[in-house]
Scaffold this active site. Structure first.
Site, PDB file in Angstrom:
ATOM      1  N   ARG A   1       0.635  -1.168  -0.116  1.00 30.06           N
ATOM      2  CA  ARG A   1      -0.092   0.115  -0.386  1.00 30.06           C
ATOM      3  C   ARG A   1       0.989   1.068  -0.164  1.00 30.06           C
ATOM      4  O   ARG A   1       0.472   2.182  -0.461  1.00 30.06           O
ATOM      5  CB  ARG A   1      -1.002   0.140   1.279  1.00 30.06           C
ATOM      6  CG  ARG A   1      -1.766  -1.285   1.012  1.00 30.06           C
ATOM      7  CD  ARG A   1      -3.449  -0.527  -0.152  1.00 30.06           C
ATOM      8  NE  ARG A   1      -4.356  -1.308  -0.346  1.00 30.06           N
ATOM      9  CZ  ARG A   1      -5.321  -1.249   0.589  1.00 30.06           C
ATOM     10  NH1 ARG A   1      -5.125   0.635   1.695  1.00 30.06           N
ATOM     11  NH2 ARG A   1      -6.237  -1.885   0.448  1.00 30.06           N
TER      12      ARG A   1
ATOM     13  N   ASP B   1     -15.664  11.925   8.865  1.00 36.79           N
ATOM     14  CA  ASP B   1     -14.605  10.781   8.234  1.00 36.79           C
ATOM     15  C   ASP B   1     -13.058  11.633   9.165  1.00 36.79           C
ATOM     16  O   ASP B   1     -13.358  12.301   8.554  1.00 36.79           O
ATOM     17  CB  ASP B   1     -14.991  10.317   7.449  1.00 36.79           C
ATOM     18  CG  ASP B   1     -14.008   8.769   6.845  1.00 36.79           C
ATOM     19  OD1 ASP B   1     -14.515   7.845   6.904  1.00 36.79           O
ATOM     20  OD2 ASP B   1     -12.593   9.025   6.383  1.00 36.79           O
TER      21      ASP B   1
END
Ligand code: SAM
Length: 307
Positions: free
Chosen positions: A53, A162
């Site tokens: 990632r 978020d």
């Protein structure tokens, strides 16, 4: 959040000639920072995943190894990169009316008394905590509007938050690929969405967007929110937190809710820690806040201005 995607073989060969390497110490630095800053627990088994990632971030900066990347992330100049690292390590997978049974419960028993109270001048607050690209918050808005089409006339608000500012910006746009229309279905689709000119996407209608306020908020940091909330949805977020962070999260949610308020969590999450005693199960991963033994409700630790 952290996807269990298979690591391409060429990217997991940490030690091959010319490969960008990530040592165990580098992994531990990254895992430590992510745990400290975001509450996310990265066990050893996720090392390959973290490598794959973050490799593009290391390459983006032109670094020759992960150690240099870690130095950058921990420096003052590297503060913006921490957001990029977070975005790379988390997944924002979500969809409209995910875990439909929650929305059925909202429509059948949770929302009707709240909306009646709103019509009598009361205040109704819902929170989608860990809202990703907004589908959860807009599913709440559409559920409210289906029951109360004139919701805009009343004091009804949905807060959607978020940790990732990029995903919050996308959520605010409220534009989604046409393939996601099916999850909304009729009659909500015709009533509360608009086709975009290109035809391959649609937008949530202004009446639903107007009910939702978006903000960036770290669930393990300060909460500049003003409770109490009647409904909190925090689904598929806490599952990646360590035990202590989860205990604290559920406990904090209950302190922002009064008796009778509802908490919805993800299908593979469970309430653990002190909050267990304050919640009764009212459906699949759905909970109601109990009256405390001393008859009190909300703890007065709510503060700040986000509605
Ligand atoms: C898998 S998505 C869940 C979206 C939605 N709640 C659902 O169930 O469909 C998880 C979201 O949690 C957010 N997240 C991760 N750590 C967080 C934190 N410490 N505070 C707030 N949000 C966080 C991620 O950015 C991501 O958008």
């Amino acid at each position: 959040m952290i996807e269990t995607r298979t690591t391409p073989a060429q990217e997991s060969s940490f030690d091959g000639p010319g490969a960008i390497s990530m040592s165990q110490a580098d992994f531990q630095r990254i895992a430590g920072r992510v745990q400290e800053d975001y509450g996310i627990h990265l066990p050893q088994a996720k090392k390959d995943l973290v490598y794959s990632r973050l490799l593009r971030r290391v390459r983006f900066h032109g670094f020759v190894d992960f150690g240099t990347y870690c130095d950058h992330v921990e420096s003052v100049a590297g503060v913006p990169e921490r957001t990029e690292m977070l975005s790379a390590l988390t997944t924002n997978v979500t969809h409209f009316f995910r875990e439909k049974h929650h929305f059925d419960l909202l429509s059948s028993s949770v929302l009707p008394p709240l909306l009646d109270a709103a019509r009598r001048g009361g205040r109704v607050r819902l929170w989608s905590a860990g809202c990703s690209s907004g589908q959860e918050a807009y599913s709440l808005a559409l559920t409210v509007l289906a029951l109360c089409p004139d919701a805009a006339r009343y004091d009804i608000r949905i807060l959607a938050t978020d940790i990732d500012p990029k995903i919050v910006a996308r959520a605010q746009e409220a534009v989604y690929p046409a393939a996601e229309r099916a999850a909304i279905g009729e009659p909500l689709l015709s009533r509360f969405t608009e086709s975009e000119p290109e035809g391959d996407s649609f937008r949530i209608a202004a009446s639903a967007r107007a009910l939702v306020t978006f903000a960036t908020l770290n669930l393990i940091g300060e909460w500049p929110v003003r409770g109490p909330f009647d409904v909190i949805m925090c689904r598929n977020v806490a599952i990646y937190f360590g035990d202590a962070a989860q205990h604290r999260l559920w406990q904090r949610f209950t302190s922002f809710m009064q008796p009778g308020a509802h908490l919805f969590i993800g299908h593979s999450e469970r309430i653990v820690g002190p909050a267990e005693a304050r919640l009764e199960n009212v459906g699949i991963t759905a909970y109601r806040v109990l009256q405390q033994r001393d008859g009190t409700g909300q703890r007065p630790d709510t503060k700040g201005a986000t509605k």
